[in-house]
Design a protein around this motif. Sequence first.
Motif, PDB file in Angstrom:
ATOM      1  N   PRO A 111      40.654   0.390  31.027  1.00 36.59           N
ATOM      2  CA  PRO A 111      40.286   1.965  31.521  1.00 36.59           C
ATOM      3  C   PRO A 111      39.598   2.319  32.615  1.00 36.59           C
ATOM      4  CG  PRO A 111      39.753   1.467  29.185  1.00 36.59           C
ATOM      5  CD  PRO A 111      39.938   0.254  29.491  1.00 36.59           C
ATOM      6  N   ALA A 112      38.646   1.468  32.911  1.00 35.41           N
ATOM      7  CA  ALA A 112      37.982   1.774  34.399  1.00 35.41           C
ATOM      8  C   ALA A 112      38.905   1.389  35.239  1.00 35.41           C
ATOM      9  CB  ALA A 112      36.739   0.799  34.549  1.00 35.41           C
ATOM     10  N   GLN A 113      39.796   0.268  35.362  1.00 29.53           N
ATOM     11  CA  GLN A 113      40.772   0.180  36.501  1.00 29.53           C
ATOM     12  C   GLN A 113      41.496   1.299  36.736  1.00 29.53           C
ATOM     13  OE1 GLN A 113      44.407  -1.133  35.831  1.00 29.53           O
ATOM     14  NE2 GLN A 113      44.422  -2.829  37.123  1.00 29.53           N
ATOM     15  N   VAL A 114      42.204   1.749  35.483  1.00 22.50           N
ATOM     16  CA  VAL A 114      43.133   3.014  35.419  1.00 22.50           C
ATOM     17  C   VAL A 114      42.441   4.143  35.996  1.00 22.50           C
ATOM     18  CG1 VAL A 114      44.668   4.433  34.063  1.00 22.50           C
ATOM     19  CG2 VAL A 114      44.475   2.160  33.613  1.00 22.50           C
ATOM     20  N   LEU A 115      41.462   4.220  35.384  1.00 30.49           N
ATOM     21  CA  LEU A 115      40.558   5.785  36.115  1.00 30.49           C
ATOM     22  C   LEU A 115      40.160   5.124  37.625  1.00 30.49           C
ATOM     23  CD1 LEU A 115      39.517   7.930  34.680  1.00 30.49           C
ATOM     24  CD2 LEU A 115      37.251   7.222  34.737  1.00 30.49           C
ATOM     25  N   ALA A 116      40.006   4.420  37.937  1.00 31.49           N
ATOM     26  CA  ALA A 116      39.631   4.266  39.490  1.00 31.49           C
ATOM     27  C   ALA A 116      40.960   4.143  40.446  1.00 31.49           C
ATOM     28  CB  ALA A 116      39.009   2.869  39.668  1.00 31.49           C
ATOM     29  N   LYS A 117      42.085   3.767  39.923  1.00 33.53           N
ATOM     30  CA  LYS A 117      43.448   3.862  40.745  1.00 33.53           C
ATOM     31  C   LYS A 117      43.904   5.311  40.548  1.00 33.53           C
ATOM     32  CE  LYS A 117      46.497   0.552  40.282  1.00 33.53           C
ATOM     33  NZ  LYS A 117      47.193  -0.563  39.698  1.00 33.53           N
ATOM     34  N   SER A 118      43.481   5.963  39.614  1.00 31.79           N
ATOM     35  CA  SER A 118      43.760   7.562  39.601  1.00 31.79           C
ATOM     36  C   SER A 118      43.345   8.473  40.494  1.00 31.79           C
ATOM     37  CB  SER A 118      43.591   8.053  37.996  1.00 31.79           C
ATOM     38  OG  SER A 118      44.089   7.360  37.016  1.00 31.79           O
ATOM     39  N   SER A 119      42.251   7.845  41.118  1.00 34.77           N
ATOM     40  CA  SER A 119      41.534   8.675  42.222  1.00 34.77           C
ATOM     41  C   SER A 119      41.927   8.036  43.580  1.00 34.77           C
ATOM     42  CB  SER A 119      40.039   8.208  42.483  1.00 34.77           C
ATOM     43  OG  SER A 119      39.922   6.942  42.371  1.00 34.77           O
ATOM     44  N   LYS A 120      43.442   8.409  43.750  1.00 32.93           N
ATOM     45  CA  LYS A 120      43.978   8.058  45.135  1.00 32.93           C
ATOM     46  C   LYS A 120      43.730   9.021  46.115  1.00 32.93           C
ATOM     47  CE  LYS A 120      48.527   6.710  46.879  1.00 32.93           C
ATOM     48  NZ  LYS A 120      49.933   6.294  46.329  1.00 32.93           N
ATOM     49  N   MET A 121      43.589  10.394  45.525  1.00 32.80           N
ATOM     50  CA  MET A 121      43.369  11.666  46.349  1.00 32.80           C
ATOM     51  C   MET A 121      42.137  11.472  47.415  1.00 32.80           C
ATOM     52  SD  MET A 121      42.471  14.283  43.554  1.00 32.80           S
ATOM     53  CE  MET A 121      42.152  15.714  44.566  1.00 32.80           C
ATOM     54  N   ILE A 122      41.066  10.759  46.826  1.00 36.14           N
ATOM     55  CA  ILE A 122      39.772  10.661  47.493  1.00 36.14           C
ATOM     56  C   ILE A 122      40.020   9.918  48.700  1.00 36.14           C
ATOM     57  CG2 ILE A 122      37.447   9.792  47.416  1.00 36.14           C
ATOM     58  CD1 ILE A 122      37.652  10.005  44.299  1.00 36.14           C
ATOM     59  N   PRO A 123      40.580   8.817  49.038  1.00 34.06           N
ATOM     60  CA  PRO A 123      40.593   8.235  50.149  1.00 34.06           C
ATOM     61  C   PRO A 123      41.639   8.922  51.163  1.00 34.06           C
ATOM     62  CG  PRO A 123      41.655   6.703  48.397  1.00 34.06           C
ATOM     63  CD  PRO A 123      40.804   7.914  47.941  1.00 34.06           C
ATOM     64  N   VAL A 124      42.883   9.459  50.567  1.00 31.96           N
ATOM     65  CA  VAL A 124      43.729  10.305  51.213  1.00 31.96           C
ATOM     66  C   VAL A 124      43.188  11.414  51.942  1.00 31.96           C
ATOM     67  CG1 VAL A 124      45.915  11.762  51.050  1.00 31.96           C
ATOM     68  CG2 VAL A 124      45.725   9.343  49.918  1.00 31.96           C
ATOM     69  N   MET A 125      42.322  12.225  51.154  1.00 35.34           N
ATOM     70  CA  MET A 125      41.693  13.655  51.813  1.00 35.34           C
ATOM     71  C   MET A 125      40.674  13.083  52.672  1.00 35.34           C
ATOM     72  SD  MET A 125      41.402  16.155  48.669  1.00 35.34           S
ATOM     73  CE  MET A 125      40.897  17.441  49.924  1.00 35.34           C
ATOM     74  N   PHE A 126      39.962  11.910  52.344  1.00 36.36           N
ATOM     75  CA  PHE A 126      38.707  11.557  53.169  1.00 36.36           C
ATOM     76  C   PHE A 126      39.528  11.183  54.591  1.00 36.36           C
ATOM     77  CE2 PHE A 126      36.147   8.077  54.934  1.00 36.36           C
ATOM     78  CZ  PHE A 126      34.940   8.821  55.069  1.00 36.36           C
ATOM     79  N   LEU A 127      40.615  10.315  54.631  1.00 36.06           N
ATOM     80  CA  LEU A 127      41.110   9.736  55.889  1.00 36.06           C
ATOM     81  C   LEU A 127      41.706  10.975  56.633  1.00 36.06           C
ATOM     82  CD1 LEU A 127      42.485   6.299  54.547  1.00 36.06           C
ATOM     83  CD2 LEU A 127      40.699   6.831  56.314  1.00 36.06           C
TER      84      LEU A 127
END
Length: 346
Positions: A111-127
């Motif tokens: 569950p932690a892995q799935v949740l972490a991989k769901s946050s793709k928008m964070i590095p996209v917006m940051f970069l």
Amino acid sequence: MENKVGAMGGGRVWMLCMCIAAIYAAYLTQGIVQENVSTTRYGEKQERFEHLIFLNLAQNVVCFIWSLLMLQLWPNKKGTQAPLTAYWSASISNAIGPACGIVALKYISYPAQVLAKSSKMIPVMFLGALVYGVHYTIREYLCTFLVAGGVSLFALFKTHSKVVSKIASPNAPFGYALCFLNLVLDGFTNATQDAVTQRYPKTNAWHIMLGMNLWGSIYMAIYMFGFPSGNGWAAVEFLRQHPKAAWDIFLFCLCGAVGQNFIFLTISRFGALTNTTITTTRKFVSILISSLWNRNPLSFQQWTGVVMVFTGLSYQIYLKWRRKSQHSHSDSKKSPHAVELLKKAK
């Protein structure tokens, strides 16, 4: 004429339902199998399958064979395909990224892995904001805040001891770091694939699947069998001694091939936004099933983090759907001549 239109509409609805059902069935099953492979102790000696990177090689090979069969059954006659050499760079990140995500299961729960991989928008917006100077709306930042806050809340609260006991080498910071690296590399893969499809617009989904998995198989085979750290022969020997593990990995790969097939089909027929909506809801259901099926209890605070993440993702999808609807509505108000000029300008 009306009956024909209605039939076509019904056909599209049936196709969408089939894609949704196939994606859910393939990836929910794959999630259960993946978690089993990373936590099960096989044989009389109760040994774990430690060579999780081998899963990535096996999936690349199976997906390559699958795409080859699909191209034989439905060859693309619409135009020039992209050369296979066009995929070599994207396949490097595509080989390393998913491998990082799989290896993360040694250190954090599924569950932690799935949740972490769901946050793709964070590095996209940051970069996007830091490197390219992209300006985002307050609502988009709110989505990011909900996702980042949800992942942080999930990570901060202690995982149930029953779940920790299944993890090979509990190390949450390292596990989340691997997931973050997975997201960054996925971003490069997607950007490179977009560049290939723009340069060769007649390339179909199965050809992309073929090229990506061909190079991925080559890279992963070189690593697994060409370097001592790859432990490819040790993985093969383990599977020879434990046929149940070999069957689990084959099922994992088969689910991945079916899932990739219907994801590409969904994108080609209904667009990337529809696919994002399906895969996002599927990830939430994956966490729910993992908690119930594998009896991995989550605390109230962790469930709060899960709800925060998927609320943020759902709101982001809603904003995209609304933006798309408004864009289509504004185009419909223009004259046909103006619309044609706008298409040529694009």
